[in-house]
Write a protein that holds these residues in place. Sequence first.
Motif, PDB file in Angstrom:
ATOM      1  N   ALA A  10     -17.040 -26.935 -10.048  1.00  0.00           N
ATOM      2  CA  ALA A  10     -18.031 -26.015 -10.287  1.00  0.00           C
ATOM      3  C   ALA A  10     -18.716 -26.007 -11.540  1.00  0.00           C
ATOM      4  O   ALA A  10     -20.069 -25.848 -11.561  1.00  0.00           O
ATOM      5  N   GLU A  11     -17.985 -25.858 -12.604  1.00  0.00           N
ATOM      6  CA  GLU A  11     -18.453 -25.714 -13.864  1.00  0.00           C
ATOM      7  C   GLU A  11     -19.372 -26.965 -14.201  1.00  0.00           C
ATOM      8  O   GLU A  11     -20.315 -26.986 -14.900  1.00  0.00           O
ATOM      9  N   GLN A  12     -18.829 -28.144 -13.778  1.00  0.00           N
ATOM     10  CA  GLN A  12     -19.447 -29.413 -13.960  1.00  0.00           C
ATOM     11  C   GLN A  12     -20.799 -29.507 -13.117  1.00  0.00           C
ATOM     12  O   GLN A  12     -21.932 -30.097 -13.675  1.00  0.00           O
ATOM     13  N   ALA A  13     -20.638 -29.041 -11.941  1.00  0.00           N
ATOM     14  CA  ALA A  13     -21.887 -29.120 -11.035  1.00  0.00           C
ATOM     15  C   ALA A  13     -23.114 -28.263 -11.355  1.00  0.00           C
ATOM     16  O   ALA A  13     -24.298 -28.348 -11.180  1.00  0.00           O
ATOM     17  N   TYR A  14     -22.422 -27.003 -11.788  1.00  0.00           N
ATOM     18  CA  TYR A  14     -23.672 -25.979 -12.064  1.00  0.00           C
ATOM     19  C   TYR A  14     -23.559 -25.574 -13.342  1.00  0.00           C
ATOM     20  O   TYR A  14     -22.966 -24.835 -13.967  1.00  0.00           O
ATOM     21  N   PRO A  15     -24.674 -25.941 -14.115  1.00  0.00           N
ATOM     22  CA  PRO A  15     -24.410 -25.536 -15.716  1.00  0.00           C
ATOM     23  C   PRO A  15     -24.629 -24.318 -15.708  1.00  0.00           C
ATOM     24  O   PRO A  15     -24.463 -23.564 -16.866  1.00  0.00           O
ATOM     25  N   LYS A  16     -25.240 -23.520 -14.994  1.00  0.00           N
ATOM     26  CA  LYS A  16     -25.362 -21.893 -15.020  1.00  0.00           C
ATOM     27  C   LYS A  16     -24.605 -21.329 -14.154  1.00  0.00           C
ATOM     28  O   LYS A  16     -25.008 -20.121 -13.469  1.00  0.00           O
ATOM     29  N   LEU A  17     -22.973 -21.538 -13.884  1.00  0.00           N
ATOM     30  CA  LEU A  17     -22.178 -20.978 -13.213  1.00  0.00           C
ATOM     31  C   LEU A  17     -22.245 -19.493 -13.727  1.00  0.00           C
ATOM     32  O   LEU A  17     -21.745 -19.347 -14.642  1.00  0.00           O
ATOM     33  N   ILE A  18     -22.374 -18.465 -12.624  1.00  0.00           N
ATOM     34  CA  ILE A  18     -22.294 -17.283 -13.238  1.00  0.00           C
ATOM     35  C   ILE A  18     -21.280 -16.310 -12.752  1.00  0.00           C
ATOM     36  O   ILE A  18     -20.804 -15.372 -12.850  1.00  0.00           O
ATOM     37  N   HIS A  19     -20.396 -17.218 -11.408  1.00  0.00           N
ATOM     38  CA  HIS A  19     -19.465 -16.391 -10.778  1.00  0.00           C
ATOM     39  C   HIS A  19     -18.661 -17.440 -10.254  1.00  0.00           C
ATOM     40  O   HIS A  19     -19.205 -18.403  -9.495  1.00  0.00           O
ATOM     41  N   TYR A  20     -17.304 -17.368 -10.550  1.00  0.00           N
ATOM     42  CA  TYR A  20     -16.404 -18.343  -9.353  1.00  0.00           C
ATOM     43  C   TYR A  20     -14.931 -17.562  -9.207  1.00  0.00           C
ATOM     44  O   TYR A  20     -14.435 -17.012  -9.759  1.00  0.00           O
ATOM     45  N   ASN A  21     -14.784 -17.385  -7.889  1.00  0.00           N
ATOM     46  CA  ASN A  21     -13.684 -16.743  -7.467  1.00  0.00           C
ATOM     47  C   ASN A  21     -12.946 -17.319  -6.225  1.00  0.00           C
ATOM     48  O   ASN A  21     -13.501 -18.049  -5.329  1.00  0.00           O
ATOM     49  N   LYS A  22     -11.812 -17.347  -6.442  1.00  0.00           N
ATOM     50  CA  LYS A  22     -10.877 -17.900  -5.127  1.00  0.00           C
ATOM     51  C   LYS A  22     -10.408 -16.676  -4.360  1.00  0.00           C
ATOM     52  O   LYS A  22      -9.637 -15.987  -4.964  1.00  0.00           O
ATOM     53  N   LEU A  23     -10.709 -16.877  -3.042  1.00  0.00           N
ATOM     54  CA  LEU A  23     -10.392 -15.669  -2.131  1.00  0.00           C
ATOM     55  C   LEU A  23      -8.740 -16.000  -1.544  1.00  0.00           C
ATOM     56  O   LEU A  23      -8.460 -17.147  -1.456  1.00  0.00           O
ATOM     57  N   ASP A  24      -8.258 -14.963  -1.288  1.00  0.00           N
ATOM     58  CA  ASP A  24      -6.779 -15.320  -0.269  1.00  0.00           C
ATOM     59  C   ASP A  24      -6.938 -15.248   1.134  1.00  0.00           C
ATOM     60  O   ASP A  24      -5.862 -15.645   1.773  1.00  0.00           O
ATOM     61  N   VAL A  42     -30.628 -23.752 -11.244  1.00  0.00           N
ATOM     62  CA  VAL A  42     -30.810 -22.148 -11.283  1.00  0.00           C
ATOM     63  C   VAL A  42     -29.180 -21.597 -11.387  1.00  0.00           C
ATOM     64  O   VAL A  42     -28.376 -22.247 -11.101  1.00  0.00           O
ATOM     65  N   PRO A  43     -29.131 -20.236 -11.699  1.00  0.00           N
ATOM     66  CA  PRO A  43     -27.593 -19.750 -11.851  1.00  0.00           C
ATOM     67  C   PRO A  43     -27.031 -19.749 -10.388  1.00  0.00           C
ATOM     68  O   PRO A  43     -27.741 -19.595  -9.175  1.00  0.00           O
ATOM     69  N   VAL A  44     -25.683 -19.993 -10.502  1.00  0.00           N
ATOM     70  CA  VAL A  44     -25.011 -20.150  -9.080  1.00  0.00           C
ATOM     71  C   VAL A  44     -23.515 -19.224  -9.197  1.00  0.00           C
ATOM     72  O   VAL A  44     -22.857 -19.218 -10.215  1.00  0.00           O
ATOM     73  N   ALA A  45     -23.581 -18.605  -8.075  1.00  0.00           N
ATOM     74  CA  ALA A  45     -22.184 -17.933  -7.927  1.00  0.00           C
ATOM     75  C   ALA A  45     -21.550 -18.479  -6.613  1.00  0.00           C
ATOM     76  O   ALA A  45     -22.059 -19.120  -5.563  1.00  0.00           O
ATOM     77  N   VAL A  46     -20.043 -18.883  -6.859  1.00  0.00           N
ATOM     78  CA  VAL A  46     -19.386 -19.407  -5.876  1.00  0.00           C
ATOM     79  C   VAL A  46     -18.143 -18.844  -5.219  1.00  0.00           C
ATOM     80  O   VAL A  46     -17.634 -18.288  -6.357  1.00  0.00           O
ATOM     81  N   SER A  47     -17.835 -18.727  -4.252  1.00  0.00           N
ATOM     82  CA  SER A  47     -16.713 -18.088  -3.551  1.00  0.00           C
ATOM     83  C   SER A  47     -15.826 -19.483  -2.887  1.00  0.00           C
ATOM     84  O   SER A  47     -16.576 -19.734  -1.900  1.00  0.00           O
ATOM     85  N   VAL A  48     -14.623 -19.489  -3.097  1.00  0.00           N
ATOM     86  CA  VAL A  48     -13.816 -20.214  -2.419  1.00  0.00           C
ATOM     87  C   VAL A  48     -12.921 -19.776  -1.621  1.00  0.00           C
ATOM     88  O   VAL A  48     -11.864 -18.936  -2.158  1.00  0.00           O
ATOM     89  N   PHE A  49     -12.945 -20.072  -0.340  1.00  0.00           N
ATOM     90  CA  PHE A  49     -12.065 -19.237   0.812  1.00  0.00           C
ATOM     91  C   PHE A  49     -11.109 -20.327   0.984  1.00  0.00           C
ATOM     92  O   PHE A  49     -11.416 -21.432   1.166  1.00  0.00           O
ATOM     93  N   PRO A  50      -9.725 -19.876   1.242  1.00  0.00           N
ATOM     94  CA  PRO A  50      -8.653 -20.857   1.565  1.00  0.00           C
ATOM     95  C   PRO A  50      -8.838 -21.776   2.446  1.00  0.00           C
ATOM     96  O   PRO A  50      -8.210 -23.019   2.832  1.00  0.00           O
ATOM     97  N   ASP A  51      -9.338 -21.399   3.703  1.00  0.00           N
ATOM     98  CA  ASP A  51      -9.564 -22.153   4.963  1.00  0.00           C
ATOM     99  C   ASP A  51     -10.985 -22.981   5.007  1.00  0.00           C
ATOM    100  O   ASP A  51     -11.430 -23.197   6.207  1.00  0.00           O
TER     101      ASP A  51
END
Length: 400
Positions: A360-374, A341-350
């Motif tokens: 993430a793009e390889q793991a989730y063919p339907k990646l709809i959001h990817y963001n790295k937080l500070d 299914v569609p997947v959104a990913v948020s990457v937190f630094p800690d």
Amino acid sequence: MSATTEESAAASAIRPFTIEVPEAELEALRVRIAATHWPDKETVPDQSQGVQLATSQALARYWATDHDWRRCEAKLNALPQFITEIDGLDIHFIHVRSERDDALPLIVTHGWPGSVLENLKIVGPLTDPVAHGASESDAFHLVIPSVPGHGFSGKPTTTGWGPDRIARAWAELMRRLGYTRYVAQGGDWGAIITELMGVQAPPELLGIHSNMPGAVPPHIDRALQSGNPLPSDLPDDERRACEQLAFVYQHIAYALMMGDRPQTLTGLADSPVGLADFMLDHDARSLDLISRVFAGHPEGLTRDDVLDNITLYWLTNTAISSARLYWENKYPLFAVKGVSVPVAVSVFPDELYQAPRSWAEQAYPKLIHYNKLDRGGHFAAWEQPQLFSEEIRTGFRSLR
């Protein structure tokens, strides 16, 4: 500990739930804390031997004298809580509907050593976004269940309650609540359960969000766990993620113990401070943060946040029943699982590892959001509820 429910003849009924902890249980807890048999001080100046004695003793002092469980109990009881039986087991959940009828239903799952408490700070921002500076169209109806064996949910008395079965139970819970379309979110065990919902792909599930994505390529994961050489041509962000994961695998003794011999951990059910230290030592960054909190420097979490959660585990006597989820699990913690299914990913630094976009793009063919937080760590919704809520709104906006 006791709790009251409104009785219903039908096992599938949804029954209101209220927490009522007898005062005698709270007094008994304080007595046990005061009677702690302390170990010697660590022989190193850092946390390389585990939770430092000064942190443990500061926690115990505050727990025995200043922590107020009744405040936490009132906060929970101010929210709509329910119990329903699914697959023979009572499931506790919080269900807060937005005033906006067309809000998007969202089921949010905690992990270990977490509980529903780690998601309470996002209830307001997600169900009433206007009051928190966001758009009315970003509203959610929230379902926040307690994982079986955790909190106020039932404790499995037979084997088989692994994350895949919990994922199926969550789909049934959302159907029972009448939701014909919804999204799901999770971190830690919640991430694995949520990803397995994405693998099972019930027709009502529109997509998922993870703040601990299972995105590690299987050959990388195998190499890290076996100690075999990694590919020599990894990009910098992938190599850094491998270094983080290698550290996790070297310092995951708690998970190995729970995964192999959970019943042996009787001391966690017998000693409040022993339970607290075991829960605090989940990951290095979280322990650093919590140690600073008990040294008088709150950031993200407060002393009460930490002790509310530990007290919940103590009062529900779920140290061992929650540990059994590690024993039941047959899925990789961090590797690809085949989410469709569609997947959104948020990457937190800690977080335990920072998933590269390429993984993430390889793991989730339907990646709809990817963001790295500070900023933010493993317990992102608990530590950084505003940032986390913004990620949820953004991540799911295309699925409304």
